[in-house]
Design a protein around this motif. Structure first.
Motif, PDB file in Angstrom:
ATOM      1  N   PRO A  65       0.028  -1.741  -7.537  1.00  0.00           N
ATOM      2  CA  PRO A  65      -1.395  -1.964  -8.043  1.00  0.00           C
ATOM      3  C   PRO A  65      -2.397  -2.779  -7.250  1.00  0.00           C
ATOM      4  O   PRO A  65      -1.967  -3.885  -6.849  1.00  0.00           O
ATOM      5  CB  PRO A  65      -1.324  -2.490  -9.414  1.00  0.00           C
ATOM      6  CG  PRO A  65       0.136  -2.295  -9.656  1.00  0.00           C
ATOM      7  CD  PRO A  65       0.770  -2.286  -8.646  1.00  0.00           C
ATOM      8  N   LYS A  66      -3.404  -1.958  -6.707  1.00  0.00           N
ATOM      9  CA  LYS A  66      -4.474  -2.772  -5.896  1.00  0.00           C
ATOM     10  C   LYS A  66      -4.853  -4.270  -6.170  1.00  0.00           C
ATOM     11  O   LYS A  66      -4.894  -5.051  -5.643  1.00  0.00           O
ATOM     12  CB  LYS A  66      -5.880  -1.885  -5.744  1.00  0.00           C
ATOM     13  CG  LYS A  66      -6.171  -1.853  -4.492  1.00  0.00           C
ATOM     14  CD  LYS A  66      -7.459  -0.852  -4.277  1.00  0.00           C
ATOM     15  CE  LYS A  66      -7.616  -0.440  -2.825  1.00  0.00           C
ATOM     16  NZ  LYS A  66      -8.377   0.350  -2.536  1.00  0.00           N
ATOM     17  N   GLN A  67      -4.952  -4.323  -7.847  1.00  0.00           N
ATOM     18  CA  GLN A  67      -5.528  -5.815  -8.129  1.00  0.00           C
ATOM     19  C   GLN A  67      -4.516  -6.994  -7.934  1.00  0.00           C
ATOM     20  O   GLN A  67      -4.834  -8.079  -7.906  1.00  0.00           O
ATOM     21  CB  GLN A  67      -6.212  -5.524  -9.595  1.00  0.00           C
ATOM     22  CG  GLN A  67      -5.150  -5.320 -10.650  1.00  0.00           C
ATOM     23  CD  GLN A  67      -4.925  -3.704 -10.630  1.00  0.00           C
ATOM     24  OE1 GLN A  67      -5.447  -3.163  -9.855  1.00  0.00           O
ATOM     25  NE2 GLN A  67      -4.341  -3.338 -11.968  1.00  0.00           N
ATOM     26  N   ASP A  68      -3.285  -6.405  -7.981  1.00  0.00           N
ATOM     27  CA  ASP A  68      -2.261  -7.262  -8.017  1.00  0.00           C
ATOM     28  C   ASP A  68      -1.683  -7.809  -6.495  1.00  0.00           C
ATOM     29  O   ASP A  68      -0.894  -8.694  -6.200  1.00  0.00           O
ATOM     30  CB  ASP A  68      -0.942  -6.899  -8.634  1.00  0.00           C
ATOM     31  CG  ASP A  68      -1.449  -6.555  -9.995  1.00  0.00           C
ATOM     32  OD1 ASP A  68      -2.451  -7.128 -10.602  1.00  0.00           O
ATOM     33  OD2 ASP A  68      -0.549  -5.706 -10.744  1.00  0.00           O
ATOM     34  N   ARG A  69      -2.126  -7.044  -5.342  1.00  0.00           N
ATOM     35  CA  ARG A  69      -1.781  -6.954  -4.253  1.00  0.00           C
ATOM     36  C   ARG A  69      -2.007  -8.330  -3.481  1.00  0.00           C
ATOM     37  O   ARG A  69      -1.170  -9.025  -2.915  1.00  0.00           O
ATOM     38  CB  ARG A  69      -2.453  -6.097  -3.148  1.00  0.00           C
ATOM     39  CG  ARG A  69      -1.559  -4.638  -3.291  1.00  0.00           C
ATOM     40  CD  ARG A  69      -2.161  -3.630  -2.382  1.00  0.00           C
ATOM     41  NE  ARG A  69      -2.146  -2.331  -2.842  1.00  0.00           N
ATOM     42  CZ  ARG A  69      -2.866  -1.287  -2.400  1.00  0.00           C
ATOM     43  NH1 ARG A  69      -3.829  -1.486  -1.665  1.00  0.00           N
ATOM     44  NH2 ARG A  69      -2.447  -0.099  -2.988  1.00  0.00           N
ATOM     45  N   ALA A  70      -3.127  -8.959  -3.638  1.00  0.00           N
ATOM     46  CA  ALA A  70      -3.732 -10.240  -3.008  1.00  0.00           C
ATOM     47  C   ALA A  70      -2.788 -11.549  -3.479  1.00  0.00           C
ATOM     48  O   ALA A  70      -2.367 -12.372  -2.797  1.00  0.00           O
ATOM     49  CB  ALA A  70      -5.147 -10.572  -3.293  1.00  0.00           C
ATOM     50  N   GLU A 104       0.773  -1.035  -0.051  1.00  0.00           N
ATOM     51  CA  GLU A 104       0.107   0.001  -0.166  1.00  0.00           C
ATOM     52  C   GLU A 104       0.820   1.272   0.127  1.00  0.00           C
ATOM     53  O   GLU A 104       0.532   2.148  -0.926  1.00  0.00           O
ATOM     54  CB  GLU A 104      -0.956   0.097   1.148  1.00  0.00           C
ATOM     55  CG  GLU A 104      -1.971  -1.058   1.237  1.00  0.00           C
ATOM     56  CD  GLU A 104      -2.703  -1.178   2.497  1.00  0.00           C
ATOM     57  OE1 GLU A 104      -2.470  -0.319   3.583  1.00  0.00           O
ATOM     58  OE2 GLU A 104      -3.126  -2.418   3.048  1.00  0.00           O
TER      59      GLU A 104
END
Lengths: 342, 219
Positions: A118-123, A113
């Motif tokens: 990129p948010k969609q790749d964090r998980a 963060e």
């Protein structure tokens, strides 16, 4: 090129009392850490080693000298610039310092963060990291539900999140039991070998250095008093403080009280022979005593191994008149290091 | 008892006014308390925005204002309330003055709660490149959330207490109700009714605060 290079780095604090002398925590330290090293820094508490490592990622600012990270001097960079540098330097702590309000996955995601990953790749990245440290099933747990070893593995996963090139371990195993310590050290070894991350390990436990470090610097009173490849420092420490550290893990050299007992129990002269690597054949050494007609008895000793290289110390009682013993020792000195203890 | 029954509409109005005053002051005083408390915490020696002059000013301000008995503070701050809200009397003025006093009382509580956050956690956040603003919102406040909720619950009781004085400057609420219709009319039942309502109110909020804090602390 050195990944981390310190040039005459100092850190002093203003005195806590008015008009008192300033306190020097780090006194003109120079140190080079090469890519791929696991560099151990050992010292008693108060020696300045934790302060030194906090200068590397500028959690504390140096008061003198240059600190080069991947070739860039960070000693004079403003705080805003330092934040970018810190993304490339992971850090793990003695007390783990996990966020209690976040799950394991939330803790590992935190640096992502901050870095604007990129948010969609964090998980996916978090899952990858948790799998690397073997905690996939704990993703939804909170830190207070984990054991010490598990917490430190979360700490390691968090430190690796932004793919740093350097990892700082500040007494990372000092709060763990011996078994868990070895698990965590094995993980750090994997981090170094599989991900090619340079690691700086701060510790007061020689055992930690022996297990994972390739190079070691010994610190005392804010100064580096000895440094070099771990094998060299362990097999032949030059400084008394280094020798004290080495004696905590190296078997075979009798301590002062042990020597006292040996002296009472054995007649004749007592010498300690040091063997390093395979450079000396022990049978040749013993052969010299036999040829000189000096009967001997092994009264203390041990063989150690550092990074697959053996070295050992044997203490012998020599039962012959001084002339013969001197003649034999003269020849033995050509083969290996002899320390006479009586 | 008859007096109380006759006064029921006024009692409900007064309850509503107390709720309004307390809610508004909890909001404004809470924000003020968070700001001043954060200021104290962040500028203290060794903290992330270490700044001695600012810390000393805030610290002295809090120490000076906090011990002033509220009824005296109310009178002393009247010109300021008039300047800000346009009137020295009424609900708006009292909301302003209570919020101001509550900010400084709350600031200490906020500061103390933030000090319970382990400094190492802040080191960890800094080591991954987090700046001060991010640390405040992603580390300090979330990590101290449980104690902060309990702190706000605690200050709620103080707000109810302060709001009871509102009648002196033409404000409404249960305190004013109890004084005007109970105490001055020699109707203890009316006073007790107001007391009972305040007890119920405080109990409800304490219960709510405890359960929220439990949730934040996951215990």
């Amino acid at each position: 090129m050195s990944v981390v290079s310190l040039r005459n780095v100092s850190k002093s604090y203003p005195s806590s009392t008015k008009g008192g002398a300033t306190v020097t925590a780090i006194d003109s330290v120079s140190l080079d850490v090469e890519a791929g090293d696991i560099y151990g820094i050992i010292g008693y508490s108060g020696a300045g080693k934790s302060t030194l490592v906090r200068l590397v990622n500028a959690l504390e600012r140096s008061t003198g000298g240059e600190i080069h990270i991947n070739g860039r001097d960070i000693a004079t960079l403003p705080e805003r610039e330092l934040r970018k540098i810190r993304l490339g330097i992971g850090m793990i702590f003695q007390q783990f310092n996990l966020l209690g309000s976040r799950t394991v996955a939330g803790n590992v995601a935190y640096p992502l963060e901050v870095a604007g990953f990129p948010k969609q790749d964090r998980a996916a990245r978090v899952a990858e990291l948790l799998s690397f440290v073997g905690l996939t099933d704990k993703a939804k747990s909170y830190p207070d539900q984990l054991s010490g070893g598990q917490k430190q593995r979360v700490g390691i996963a968090r430190a690796l999140a932004t793919s740093p090139s350097i990892l700082l371990a500040d007494e990372a195993t000092s709060a763990l039991d011996p078994e868990t310590t070895h698990e965590v050290l094995a993980l750090l070894k994997r981090v170094n070998a599989e991900l090619g991350i340079t690691i700086i390990v701060i510790t007061h436990e020689m055992d930690v250095i022996q297990t994972i470090a390739t190079k070691v610097a010994v610190m005392d009173q804010g100064k580096v008093i000895e440094r070099g490849p771990v094998f060299d420092v362990f097999s032949n420490p030059q400084h008394p403080a280094s020798a004290r550290f080495v004696s905590t893990v190296v078997k075979g050299v009798p301590s002062a009280p042990e020597l006292e007992v040996l002296r009472e129990r054995h007649t004749g002269r007592i010498v300690t022979l040091s063997f390093r690597d395979t450079e000396v054949d022990q049978s040749e050494v013993f052969g010299e005593f036999v040829r000189a007609g000096v009967p001997f008895q092994v009264i203390y000793g041990g063989v150690n191994e550092i990074q697959g290289r053996p070295f050992g110390h044997l203490t012998l009682a020599l039962h012959a008149d001084d002339d013969r013993v001197d003649a034999a020792l003269e020849r033995v000195r050509l083969l290996t290091t002899v320390t006479e203890v009586r | 008892m008859d007096a109380l029954i006759n006064l029921l509409p006024e009692l409900w109005t007064a309850t509503g006014e107390t709720l309004y005053i307390v809610a508004a002051t909890l909001f404004f005083g809470g924000i003020g308390g968070l700001i001043v408390g954060l200021g104290l915490y962040l500028t203290r020696g060794g903290s992330i925005l270490d700044n001695k002059p600012v810390f000393v000013v805030l610290n002295v301000l809090v120490n000076v204002i906090r011990p002033i008995p509220f009824i005296i503070f109310l009178a002393a701050a009247q010109p300021l309330a008039r300047a800000v809200t346009g009137s020295g009397i009424g609900n708006d003025a009292i909301i302003f003055t209570i919020s101001l006093a509550a900010s400084f009382a709350m600031a200490r509580i906020v500061e103390q709660n933030l000090l319970t956050v382990t400094p190492g956690v802040i080191d960890a956040a800094r080591s991954v490149g987090a700046g001060p603003v991010r640390i405040i919102f992603t580390v300090l406040l979330p990590e101290a959330l449980g104690p902060l909720i309990l702190g706000f619950t605690f200050i709620f009781v103080a707000l109810v207490d302060m709001s009871a004085v509102a009648g002196f400057v033409g404000g409404g609420g249960l305190g004013n109700f109890a004084l005007q219709y109970g105490y001055r009319q020699y109707e203890p039942v009316v006073t007790w009714a107001a007391v009972l309502l305040i007890i119920i109110l405080v109990q409800l909020v304490q219960f709510l605060g405890n359960s929220l804090a439990r949730k934040a602390l996951r215990r």
